[in-house]
Design a protein around this motif. Sequence first.
Motif, PDB file in Angstrom:
ATOM      1  N   PHE A   6       0.824  -1.209   0.000  1.00 20.44           N
ATOM      2  CA  PHE A   6       0.000   0.000   0.000  1.00 20.44           C
ATOM      3  C   PHE A   6       0.857   1.258   0.000  1.00 20.44           C
ATOM      4  O   PHE A   6       0.585   2.208  -0.724  1.00 20.44           O
ATOM      5  CB  PHE A   6      -0.932  -0.011   1.212  1.00 20.44           C
ATOM      6  N   LEU A   7       1.900   1.255   0.798  1.00 19.41           N
ATOM      7  CA  LEU A   7       2.719   2.454   0.945  1.00 19.41           C
ATOM      8  C   LEU A   7       3.690   2.687  -0.201  1.00 19.41           C
ATOM      9  O   LEU A   7       3.957   3.828  -0.558  1.00 19.41           O
ATOM     10  CB  LEU A   7       3.507   2.378   2.260  1.00 19.41           C
ATOM     11  N   THR A   8       4.241   1.619  -0.752  1.00 22.94           N
ATOM     12  CA  THR A   8       5.323   1.773  -1.735  1.00 22.94           C
ATOM     13  C   THR A   8       4.971   1.285  -3.133  1.00 22.94           C
ATOM     14  O   THR A   8       5.735   1.497  -4.058  1.00 22.94           O
ATOM     15  CB  THR A   8       6.579   0.994  -1.282  1.00 22.94           C
ATOM     16  N   ARG A   9       3.861   0.570  -3.266  1.00 19.47           N
ATOM     17  CA  ARG A   9       3.460  -0.053  -4.530  1.00 19.47           C
ATOM     18  C   ARG A   9       4.424  -1.162  -4.955  1.00 19.47           C
ATOM     19  O   ARG A   9       4.450  -1.560  -6.098  1.00 19.47           O
ATOM     20  CB  ARG A   9       3.322   0.968  -5.664  1.00 19.47           C
ATOM     21  N   ARG A  10       5.239  -1.641  -4.016  1.00 23.87           N
ATOM     22  CA  ARG A  10       6.176  -2.732  -4.304  1.00 23.87           C
ATOM     23  C   ARG A  10       5.818  -3.937  -3.472  1.00 23.87           C
ATOM     24  O   ARG A  10       5.259  -3.821  -2.388  1.00 23.87           O
ATOM     25  CB  ARG A  10       7.618  -2.308  -3.974  1.00 23.87           C
ATOM     26  N   LEU A  26      -2.016  10.525   1.598  1.00 21.86           N
ATOM     27  CA  LEU A  26      -2.679  10.084   0.380  1.00 21.86           C
ATOM     28  C   LEU A  26      -3.794  11.077   0.079  1.00 21.86           C
ATOM     29  O   LEU A  26      -4.462  11.563   0.994  1.00 21.86           O
ATOM     30  CB  LEU A  26      -3.255   8.682   0.595  1.00 21.86           C
ATOM     31  N   THR A  27      -3.996  11.388  -1.202  1.00 28.18           N
ATOM     32  CA  THR A  27      -5.096  12.257  -1.590  1.00 28.18           C
ATOM     33  C   THR A  27      -6.323  11.409  -1.883  1.00 28.18           C
ATOM     34  O   THR A  27      -6.284  10.509  -2.722  1.00 28.18           O
ATOM     35  CB  THR A  27      -4.721  13.103  -2.824  1.00 28.18           C
ATOM     36  N   VAL A  28      -7.403  11.672  -1.154  1.00 28.88           N
ATOM     37  CA  VAL A  28      -8.664  10.957  -1.307  1.00 28.88           C
ATOM     38  C   VAL A  28      -9.750  11.989  -1.546  1.00 28.88           C
ATOM     39  O   VAL A  28      -9.950  12.885  -0.720  1.00 28.88           O
ATOM     40  CB  VAL A  28      -8.988  10.110  -0.051  1.00 28.88           C
ATOM     41  N   GLU A  32      -6.129  15.762   1.256  1.00 29.29           N
ATOM     42  CA  GLU A  32      -4.967  15.012   1.733  1.00 29.29           C
ATOM     43  C   GLU A  32      -5.310  14.369   3.078  1.00 29.29           C
ATOM     44  O   GLU A  32      -5.772  15.043   4.003  1.00 29.29           O
ATOM     45  CB  GLU A  32      -3.750  15.911   1.871  1.00 29.29           C
ATOM     46  N   ILE A  33      -5.067  13.065   3.150  1.00 30.50           N
ATOM     47  CA  ILE A  33      -5.340  12.310   4.366  1.00 30.50           C
ATOM     48  C   ILE A  33      -4.012  11.752   4.874  1.00 30.50           C
ATOM     49  O   ILE A  33      -3.263  11.138   4.111  1.00 30.50           O
ATOM     50  CB  ILE A  33      -6.305  11.132   4.092  1.00 30.50           C
ATOM     51  N   LEU A  34      -3.733  11.967   6.147  1.00 25.05           N
ATOM     52  CA  LEU A  34      -2.533  11.422   6.762  1.00 25.05           C
ATOM     53  C   LEU A  34      -2.903  10.127   7.471  1.00 25.05           C
ATOM     54  O   LEU A  34      -3.755  10.121   8.360  1.00 25.05           O
ATOM     55  CB  LEU A  34      -1.929  12.410   7.760  1.00 25.05           C
ATOM     56  N   PHE A  35      -2.296   9.029   7.020  1.00 24.50           N
ATOM     57  CA  PHE A  35      -2.506   7.724   7.634  1.00 24.50           C
ATOM     58  C   PHE A  35      -1.362   7.437   8.592  1.00 24.50           C
ATOM     59  O   PHE A  35      -0.203   7.686   8.264  1.00 24.50           O
ATOM     60  CB  PHE A  35      -2.460   6.611   6.566  1.00 24.50           C
TER      61      PHE A  35
END
Length: 134
Positions: A6-10, A26-28, A32-35
């Motif tokens: 989720f964080l790195t796409r790897r 992440l922009t939702v 901008e949302i801080l997880f």
Amino acid sequence: ALTVRFLTRRFIGEYGDMEFIYSHTLTVDGREILFHIWDVPSSQEQAEEGSSEEKRIQWADSFVLVYSICDRASFNILPLKIQVIKATKEGQSQEKVPIVIVGNKRDLHHQRVVSSEEGRLLALSLDCGFYEVS
């Protein structure tokens, strides 16, 4: 593995049994949302006392509980975990706590021991969201 993906796409194949707190923006829907993600391996949770688990439950606003579709034991512990989460969080307020159940390793369908239907029915019976991923 899901948190890192989720964080790195790897995808990283090997993980230790370490607890980490990750932060990610992440922009939702244009906002901008801080997880803050507190990633705790199940083996560590089972070895700890209840006070550490309660601390994590109090800290969180929502929960994603992941099981392996290839591991019946990881699925079987979910009802108790969800019961503890709800008792801890909802006991303090009337708000429903967001909980999602995720069946992981969908790509290993040949090793599946927990059916998709079982996952969906459990989530429905416990008023949780449900997804399967790989």
